[in-house]
Design a protein around this motif. Structure first.
Motif, short mmCIF file in Angstrom:
data_model
loop_
_atom_site.label_atom_id
_atom_site.label_comp_id
_atom_site.label_asym_id
_atom_site.label_seq_id
_atom_site.Cartn_x
_atom_site.Cartn_y
_atom_site.Cartn_z
N GLY A 166 0.81 -1.22 0.00
CA GLY A 166 0.00 0.00 0.00
C GLY A 166 0.84 1.27 0.00
N GLU A 167 0.14 2.37 0.14
CA GLU A 167 0.76 3.69 0.17
C GLU A 167 1.66 3.82 1.41
OE1 GLU A 167 -0.82 8.32 0.42
OE2 GLU A 167 -2.19 6.74 -0.24
N SER A 168 2.72 4.56 1.27
CA SER A 168 3.65 4.78 2.37
C SER A 168 2.96 5.50 3.53
CB SER A 168 4.84 5.63 1.91
OG SER A 168 5.60 6.06 3.01
N GLU A 171 3.64 9.23 3.89
CA GLU A 171 2.98 10.15 2.97
C GLU A 171 1.46 10.16 3.12
OE1 GLU A 171 4.44 8.78 -0.80
OE2 GLU A 171 6.52 9.02 -0.15
N PHE A 172 0.93 9.17 3.80
CA PHE A 172 -0.52 9.04 3.92
C PHE A 172 -1.09 10.13 4.83
CE2 PHE A 172 -4.40 7.20 5.73
CZ PHE A 172 -5.07 6.85 4.57
#
Length: 180
Positions: A166-168, A171-172
């Motif tokens: 998934g997204e870091s 950064e989320f």
């Protein structure tokens, strides 16, 4: 263990605690020799026969044990009236439940949803793995399994699922309220 017992004696209301110690051993709790019942002045301390104490001392701490009043679990519907994130715990192993609570508390999360398949967070193995971080947490319960819980609540709540692909997390952008 000694560290958790001393922390609880200092933090919790004495009416929620009772101490047990082994016969012939002191009920001292700290290096200054302060007794368990002197922390709050009203904590009941009972001496147990050595054989019985050893049966109760599941982890062989040889240190006074505390009986603690387990906080009431709210129904999940009451979570909707609160602010902030909650971690959903569908974990069956009590050690994993405690470790997950300890990790989430380290990040400032205080709310937890206990699903049908989850081990109890106040199981002795959970308590030990949590290093006492279950105390001060707020628990919500549901009689649904994780999959049913997600299906039933996904339209009203923001669910965030952790995935190695998934997204870091750095950064989320987390919403104010969410279920992890």
């Amino acid at each position: 263990g000694k560290k958790i017992v001393i922390e609880l004696l200092k933090k919790m209301p004495s009416q929620d605690l009772m101490a047990f110690y082994e016969a012939g051993k002191s009920a001292d709790t700290d290096n200054e020799g302060q007794k368990i019942d002197s922390y709050k002045g009203t904590v009941n301390a009972l001496e147990f026969d050595s054989a019985l104490f050893k049966q109760l001392d599941l982890f062989g701490t040889h240190f006074p044990l505390l009986k603690v009043k387990v906080p009431e679990f709210l129904k999940f519907q009451e979570y909707k009236n609160t602010e902030g994130p909650a971690v959903v715990l569908p974990l069956q192993d009590p050690g994993n439940v405690g470790a997950a609570i300890r990790s989430a508390r380290a990040f400032g999360i205080k709310k937890f949803v206990i699903t049908k398949e989850s081990s109890h967070p106040f199981h002795p193995k959970s308590l030990r793995a949590s290093s006492g971080s279950v105390f001060g947490a707020q628990f919500f319960s549901t009689n649904m399994s994780l999959s049913d819980f997600i299906s039933e609540n996904s339209t009203e709540n923001d669910f965030i699922f952790l995935d190695s692909q998934g997204e870091s997390l750095r950064e989320f952008k987390f919403p104010k309220n969410f279920l992890l």
